[in-house]
Structures are given as C-alpha cells and as structure tokens.
Design an enzyme around this catalytic site. Structure first.
Site, short mmCIF file in Angstrom:
data_model
loop_
_atom_site.label_atom_id
_atom_site.label_comp_id
_atom_site.label_asym_id
_atom_site.label_seq_id
_atom_site.Cartn_x
_atom_site.Cartn_y
_atom_site.Cartn_z
NE ARG A 1 0.03 2.45 13.08
CZ ARG A 1 0.77 1.68 12.28
NH1 ARG A 1 2.04 1.98 12.06
NH2 ARG A 1 0.25 0.64 11.70
CG ASP B 1 -3.03 1.82 12.86
OD1 ASP B 1 -2.91 2.03 14.08
OD2 ASP B 1 -2.71 0.74 12.33
CG ASP C 1 -2.14 -0.91 1.00
OD1 ASP C 1 -2.32 -1.40 -0.14
OD2 ASP C 1 -2.87 -1.16 1.96
CB SER D 1 -3.60 -7.24 7.45
OG SER D 1 -3.18 -5.99 7.93
N1 ARG Z 1 -6.06 -3.71 16.28
C1 ARG Z 1 -4.77 -3.23 16.67
C2 ARG Z 1 -4.80 -1.74 16.84
O1 ARG Z 1 -5.67 -1.09 16.35
C3 ARG Z 1 -3.67 -3.68 15.75
C4 ARG Z 1 -3.79 -3.31 14.31
C5 ARG Z 1 -2.61 -3.79 13.58
N2 ARG Z 1 -2.70 -3.77 12.19
C6 ARG Z 1 -2.67 -4.88 11.43
N3 ARG Z 1 -2.65 -4.73 10.16
N4 ARG Z 1 -2.68 -6.07 11.92
O2 ARG Z 1 -3.94 -1.19 17.47
#
Ligand code: ARG
Length: 400
Positions: free
Chosen positions: A94, A123, A14, A174
């Site tokens: 982040r 995110d 991406d 992912s």
């Molecule tokens: N659900 C978790 C969060 O919002 C992890 C997200 C991680 N992303 C992924 N593509 N697995 O912090």
C-alpha cells in the site's frame, strides 16, 4: 469539481466501476495507474481495460524491484510479522502504491487521488495516511466506501455501464496478492470453524500432494539481505519468485490467522507466503548465530513495533525511519548461509554458517578441546546468586 484524479487501478470489478462512478459523481477525469507488484498477469490487457472503461489515460508501472528493495527486504531484516503470523504482504504494497500514485499525480497536475478500498478494512487507512503524508494538498476519494452498493448492485452497475465483469467477481473470495504473499478472505472463510477448501489456495500444494522427497535450499545473506539461492547469485525479485514456487510445491507457507484489524474487527485471513516463510525463518536462524543475546532480545521488540506500524498504516512516519536505522545497523554481521529442508508443509532449519558466527565450538563442546574453564564456575555462581541469597536471608525464601 473538474480536473484529474489518479486512481489506484487493479483491473478488478471495484476499481473498474470506480472509473465510471468518479466521472459521474465528481466530474473528474480518471488516470488509472496499475502497479505491478510481482504477480503474473497481462499488463497490456489491464491497461486496455482501464481505457475501455473510460479512463483518459492508463499507466502500468513495474515496481517489483522497488517493492523488494524499499519495502520487503527492510521488513525481512526487521523480522516483522504481524501478530506472530502475517508477513504483511498487502500492508507493504500500500505505501509503495501510494508513493507512486503521488508521483504520477504531480506529473499529471491532478488534484485528487483515489483508491478502491472499502470503509471497514485496513487498506483505506494505509492509502489515505500515505496520501495525506506525502501530498497533503491532494483531495482523496474512496468510491467503494462512498457508493454504498452491495456486491450484487456493483455487478449490476458494471453491466449497465458495459464494464466487463471478470470471472473472479463470481468467485466467493476476495484476494490480494503480491511477491510477498497471497491473502484470501470472504465466502466460507468467514466462518473460522470451516477448514479452507482446496480452491482457497493457489500457490501451495495440499500436504497430501507434496513430493515425498524433501527439497533442500540454501539461502545466502549479506547484511541481512538474501543475495543467493543454492550458491547462485540472484536478484531479489527472482529469488522470491523462485522460493514461492519451490516452497509452494512442498506445501510450505499456509497460514490461517484470525487477525485484529486496525478498525476493531477480527477477521479470518488465509495466507499463502512460501517465500516469506522460508526467508523469515532463514534470517532468524542466521541472527541466532551472529547476534548477541541482548541484540536478539531487543530485535524481538523492534520486530513487533515494526510489524504493528506497518500493519497500521504508519510506514511514512519518522518512527519507522528511526527503527529502520537501528535495524540496518543491527544487520552489519548478519551474513552467511542457511540450509533449509522443505518437506510436507514444513520448513526446517538444517544448517547455518557465517564468517561472523558467535558460536564457538571450543566453548560449547563436551569433547576433547574444551576451552571453557569449569573451575571458574563456582565463583561465577557465587556472585550471580548473591542478591537472591541476600534477599532470601532478609525476607525469607520464596519457597517456604
Ligand atoms: N488482512 C490483510 C491486511 O490487512 C490482507 C488484506 C488483503 N485483502 C484481501 N482482499 N484479501 O493487510
């Protein structure tokens, strides 16, 4: 529009497409910034890929130490875990990435910031609130939210533009990973009834393949910060890496969480967090020894608030700073050593000690040397029960 945009670049599909897409749709030159948050990879290759894909400049920043000092350890001191399960690995990275992107944007005179998050996750919220808080004058671009391509279309777009499609793009999962944990979603994991298959895990052994012999580890803390492993002083990054490896070998740190995203969706997440699991448990074990009953009770509330605000993208809020100040103060005597037994997916507290321990053997013992004055107990019970007795006499007991 013309000028420069600083993009949070992972090297994945991406964000690689985003370099081309931003140029095409916004006519901005892309500076790709890759933040090293502690996962073993080839930074030179990521940098080169960004340049090959059309970035005018590509920067890799090793932010491991900053990540540990400014984000992971304060969260550990707060015992912050989202909804009782998730140690917040992605949520913590982040704001760090956002802060570093803003710094680069200032150095480069960029007019915009960009990230590769989609429009239905947490995110995007974390990145954009951080961007808007730290640099309200910069425009924000979210290509993966704007372009409306399916995964297959994105792969086509990449092929058309000569962007190499990484093998990981063929993977059904992912994944996001950093020092504090690995998060896995998508594919078969989207059915909460399906047990995660073996290939969903990378850091932890399945129970059936863990050693039969338990492994003991000793973690030393100073003011709530882990400073040594098995008696050896060690920096935070190495300590976490070592624990990820050792605890992972014993199958410790697998978490299966149906989680409430900020945007209202329930999402099934499979986490691997060996070091975080061990350190959070060790830290709480030491707090039990060194904090009072009231401090411990309040710490639970603080932990929940701290976890929620972190999860919900409010890291750079005044509220977090205020909570952090309380947490820091509460950690003054959280120093000592905790021994943990790692075995067959379990992390068991096996011993703890501290120069500031509030545990008094003289008061607790039923053996010789008892210092507790049992003759004072009847008076204590008399006064402690006074209000309840009085109310029962006036209104009747609650047990007719
Ligand atoms: N659900 C978790 C969060 O919002 C992890 C997200 C991680 N992303 C992924 N593509 N697995 O912090």
């Amino acid at each position: 529009m013309s000028g420069k945009v600083v993009l949070a670049y992972s090297g994945g599909l991406d964000t690689s497409i985003a370099i081309k897409w931003i140029k095409e749709h916004y006519n901005l030159d892309v500076i790709a910034v890759n933040i090293d948050v502690g996962i073993e990879y080839d930074p030179a290759a990521v940098r080169q890929k960004a340049l090959d894909t059309g970035a005018i400049k590509a920067v890799v920043i090793n932010a491991r130490e900053e990540f540990v000092t400014d984000f992971i350890f304060p969260t550990l001191q707060a015992d912050a875990v989202y909804e009782g399960w998730y140690p917040l690995a992605t949520a913590l990275a982040r704001p760090l990435i956002a802060r570093l992107l803003v710094k680069i944007a200032r150095q480069e005179g960029a007019s915009a910031l960009a990230h590769g998050s989609t429009g239905k996750g947490n995110d995007q919220v974390r990145f954009e609130i951080a961007f808007n808080t730290l640099a309200p004058d910069l425009k924000v671009i979210a290509p993966a939210r704007e372009w409306g391509m399916t995964r297959a279309e994105a792969i086509n777009y990449a092929r058309k533009h000569g962007i190499p499609v990484p093998v990981t793009a063929a993977s059904p999962y992912s994944i996001d990973a950093n020092l504090w944990g690995r998060a896995n979603e998508c594919g078969v994991l989207e059915d909460p009834w399906v047990e995660p298959p073996a290939d969903a895990f990378a850091w932890t052994r399945p129970i059936e393949e863990t050693p039969d012999e338990p492994r003991y580890v000793e973690v030393s803390f100073e003011k709530g910060i882990p400073v040594a492993l098995d008696g050896q002083k060690v920096d935070g990054v190495s300590l976490i890496q070592k624990l990820n490896q050792v605890a992972g070998e014993h199958g410790v740190g697998r978490i299966d969480h149906v989680e409430n995203r900020l945007v209202g969706i329930k999402s099934r997440e499979v986490y691997e967090t060996p070091a975080a699991t061990v350190l959070l448990q060790a830290h709480r074990a030491l707090e039990e020894l060194t904090l009072s009953k009231e401090q411990l009770r309040f710490q639970k509330k603080v932990a929940t608030e701290y976890a929620d605000l972190t999860y919900n993208g409010l890291w750079f809020s005044r509220f977090r700073q205020d909570l952090a100040a309380y947490v820091k103060s509460s950690q003054q005597f959280v120093s000592g050593v905790v021994r943990l037994k790692l075995s067959k997916g379990n992390c068991i507290t096996a011993g703890r000690k501290s120069p500031f321990s509030l545990y008094s053997h003289g008061l607790a013992t039923y053996d010789k040397g008892d210092e507790f004055d049992q003759s004072a107990a009847p008076g204590f019970i008399h006064i402690w029960g006074l209000a309840t007795r009085n109310q029962a006499q006036v209104q009747g007991p609650d047990n007719p």
